[in-house]
Structures are given as C-alpha cells and as structure tokens.
Design an enzyme around this catalytic site. Sequence first.
Site, PDB file in Angstrom:
ATOM      1  CB  THR A  94       6.765 -11.657  -8.324  1.00  0.00           C
ATOM      2  OG1 THR A  94       5.669 -12.360  -8.702  1.00  0.00           O
ATOM      3  CG2 THR A  94       7.667 -11.727  -9.517  1.00  0.00           C
ATOM      4  CB  ILE A  95       4.263 -16.210  -6.556  1.00  0.00           C
ATOM      5  CG1 ILE A  95       2.942 -15.464  -6.648  1.00  0.00           C
ATOM      6  CG2 ILE A  95       4.592 -16.388  -5.217  1.00  0.00           C
ATOM      7  CD1 ILE A  95       1.550 -16.155  -6.170  1.00  0.00           C
ATOM      8  CG  ASP A  96       2.365 -12.798 -10.092  1.00  0.00           C
ATOM      9  OD1 ASP A  96       1.828 -13.738  -9.592  1.00  0.00           O
ATOM     10  OD2 ASP A  96       2.167 -11.355  -9.810  1.00  0.00           O
ATOM     11  CE  LYS A 135      -3.824  -2.377   2.660  1.00  0.00           C
ATOM     12  NZ  LYS A 135      -4.466  -2.058   4.045  1.00  0.00           N
ATOM     13  CG  ASP A 152       6.954  -3.833 -12.367  1.00  0.00           C
ATOM     14  OD1 ASP A 152       8.078  -3.944 -12.950  1.00  0.00           O
ATOM     15  OD2 ASP A 152       5.948  -3.348 -12.733  1.00  0.00           O
ATOM     16  CG  MET A 171      -3.050 -15.704  -7.216  1.00  0.00           C
ATOM     17  SD  MET A 171      -2.004 -15.235  -5.745  1.00  0.00           S
ATOM     18  CE  MET A 171      -3.349 -14.578  -4.582  1.00  0.00           C
ATOM     19  N   GLY A 172      -1.323 -14.924 -10.993  1.00  0.00           N
ATOM     20  CA  GLY A 172      -0.168 -14.736 -11.978  1.00  0.00           C
ATOM     21  C   GLY A 172      -0.320 -13.266 -12.653  1.00  0.00           C
TER      22      GLY A 172
HETATM   23  O1  F6P Z   1       1.765 -10.330  -7.377  1.00  0.00           O
HETATM   24  C1  F6P Z   1       1.535 -11.390  -6.553  1.00  0.00           C
HETATM   25  C2  F6P Z   1       0.032 -11.724  -6.272  1.00  0.00           C
HETATM   26  O2  F6P Z   1       0.051 -12.793  -5.582  1.00  0.00           O
HETATM   27  C3  F6P Z   1      -0.924 -11.702  -7.628  1.00  0.00           C
HETATM   28  O3  F6P Z   1      -0.523 -13.289  -8.230  1.00  0.00           O
HETATM   29  C4  F6P Z   1      -1.997 -11.401  -7.279  1.00  0.00           C
HETATM   30  O4  F6P Z   1      -2.750 -11.084  -7.967  1.00  0.00           O
HETATM   31  C5  F6P Z   1      -1.880 -10.488  -6.181  1.00  0.00           C
HETATM   32  O5  F6P Z   1      -0.387 -10.430  -5.767  1.00  0.00           O
HETATM   33  C6  F6P Z   1      -2.644 -10.518  -4.907  1.00  0.00           C
HETATM   34  O6  F6P Z   1      -2.372  -9.469  -4.080  1.00  0.00           O
HETATM   35  P1  F6P Z   1      -3.054  -9.424  -2.472  1.00  0.00           P
HETATM   36  O7  F6P Z   1      -2.233 -10.145  -1.683  1.00  0.00           O
HETATM   37  O8  F6P Z   1      -2.577  -7.911  -2.523  1.00  0.00           O
HETATM   38  O9  F6P Z   1      -4.467  -9.574  -2.635  1.00  0.00           O
END
Ligand code: F6P
Length: 365
Positions: free
Chosen positions: A141-143, A77, A119, A185-186
């Site tokens: 990042t897991i993405d 945030k 990023d 996710m991703g």
């Molecule tokens: O970028 C990592 C990630 O886990 C994404 O795959 C997913 O859309 C997002 O973060 C979820 O974010 P949050 O934990 O803020 O809901």
Amino acid sequence: MKKRVLVVTGGGDCPGLNAVIRGIVKRANQTTDWEVIGGIEAYNGLLREPMEYMLLDGKAVSGIHVKGGTIIGTTNKGSPMDFPTQLPDGTWTTMDRTDELIQKFKELNIEAVISIGGDGSQKISHTLQKRGVKIVGVPKTIDNDLSATDFTFGFQTAVQIATEAFDKLVTTAASHHRVMILEVMGRDAGWIALHTAIAGGAEVCLIPEIPYDINKIVTKVNSRYNNGKGFVNIVVAEGAKPQGGSVIAKNSGEVGYKHQRLGGFAYRLSAELKEAGCKADIRETVLGHIQRGGTPTAFDRVLALQFGVKAFEMILSGEFGCMVTYKNNTISTVTLKDAISNYNFVNTDSYILQAARGLGISFGD
Ligand code: F6P
C-alpha cells in the site's frame, strides 16, 4: 509435474508490485520442482470461464521490477467471499464463491498461494487460510497504514512524487505570494502528507490523526505575510478533517466497490480559509493517482524484491498463514491474524511528529 504456486495482486495498484512478482519467480526458478502462475485481477480471473491466469516464467518477469502497476492486473471490487453477481432482473447481489475458488486451485494443481495486497487482501488471505489454503501474504500500500511492517513498498515512491510536486508548487507560491495547497492520498493515515511536508518544507500539514482548527491555520498563514508579501505551502491528507467535523467522502457508485472515495479536501480547506479571513490568493492541487503510478524508487524496488524472495522461501519452509514484514531493518514474518489486527496511524507522540513541529510545521491544532 511441477508444483504450482499462484500469485495474485489485489487492491489498488502500487509501485513495486511487479518487483515482488519478479522476486518470487527468480527465487522459484532456482528450484527444479516449482512453477509460478499469476491469477488475473486477483482471484477474479480464476472465477471466470474460461479461467484467466498466466505462466510467470523468467521471460514474463524480465525487467518488470522497473515498471509501475501489475502485469497480472488487480481489483478492489469485491472478494471471493463477497463476489458481485448480477441477477436476471439486472440488480446486483453478492455470493460467497470460496468453495468454487478452492476447487479451481485443485484443478490447476495449485499447492500454495502468495497474495500481494493491503488490509482487505490479507483479510481474504486469512479467510482462505482458515479454509485450509496454504497461503502467504505480502503487504502492499502506498498509504503505509499496516502496523505489522515499518514500511510498505510504494510508500517511498508516493512520497517522492508528492515531494517533487510540492517543490514545483513552491515556485508559484513564492512568485505570486500565494497560498498553495497540495492534497495527497493516504486514506485514514497521514504518512504521505507528513513525510511530504517535512521533505518539502511546508508551513502547514493537515493529517487525519490531528483534527484542525481553521483559526489556527489562518493565524499561521497571516504570520507569513507582511504588506501582502509572503507565501505559504500547505500539504493536506485526503482524509484530513476539522475538529468535530468529518472527512469529505462519497460513494463511487461502482458495482462491488465498498470503499468511500476520498478526495477534494483541498477545495474545502481553501473555502474555509477564505471564510475565516485569509486574504491571500489560494490555489489547490489534488495529486490523485499520479502518486501511485510510474516506476518505483530504488528503495521500494529493493524492499519489494526482498519481499518476493522471502515470500517464496516461506512457501519452501512451510510458513503458511503468515505475512512477510520489514521491521527494524530486517525482513521477517508475522501471522496473518496479527497482520490485519492493527491499523498504522501516525502516532501523535512519535518523534517524527515532534521533529515536524520543531521545524515550525503547524498541524492546525
Ligand atoms: O489505498 C491506496 C489508495 O491510493 C488511497 O490512498 C486512496 O484513497 C485509494 O487507494 C484510492 O482508491 P481508488 O484507486 O479505488 O480510487
């Protein structure tokens, strides 16, 4: 007095963050003149009164490479440049607190910073670097959506968890002759979905890079049924979308949270399949944050620990304004500017996609 390096973790948590922290501290402890401190919740802790940070010594990092999450907390945030601030009337605005943050670095005798993040975090690193901060980035990042590195730690763990979930869903699909949809996710990249679909043996995989035609999926699904008997397993990325359509996204409503929240696409696909004539029973599973939690795989630990050691060595050699990477099986570095310039989409000409098609996986195109 020892020189200090500040370590921060920013953005969503990710398996392997603690392993990076351990790598940094282990390597720093081989020197006599450096100590490591961790900022709580990225830079937010230093912007609070009193400042929140902790000493990261050998005791603090003992055994933490096995643990998920981050022992120093994280936030997605806001940023020091765009910091959420409440006005006396209760409304929210943002402030640039970069000067204040740099002043805090001086007060704490911080010589250099290691920022572990995706990023967004590396964009903050780049801004701080332009303001004269000696900073090194570590990609997270897991993405797996950072093109400067072949893999980010956390990705393999997410794929492992998603594949285990997929395997469990296959038993229900087969026993009940159902279509089971697993959503992973991703964000804008289909890496987790693609790897899970291949590892699990899915019939259909939908990713953001290949918008789908629902009729093609119905044809594929029907081809797997004979007299009502058969089953289908589908893996979808949260950011998948139909041809000419858009993703399912909503605002979180949380102060300072600038991203769109994705999730729930599996339910839309289920409804679309029914509407397009799919006769089989369908069930949906949205894996969510389970794929981001728990202990990192051995691969991710090894990658993250190497990243940690390398990041500290970059401080020792003065390689600031750069990010550690993993390219062609080698730990290397790239400038922060290059690190943030290219998103890592699944390349539709890549061999992994060709191989997936060769395995009979439909992408709905
Ligand atoms: O970028 C990592 C990630 O886990 C994404 O795959 C997913 O859309 C997002 O973060 C979820 O974010 P949050 O934990 O803020 O809901």
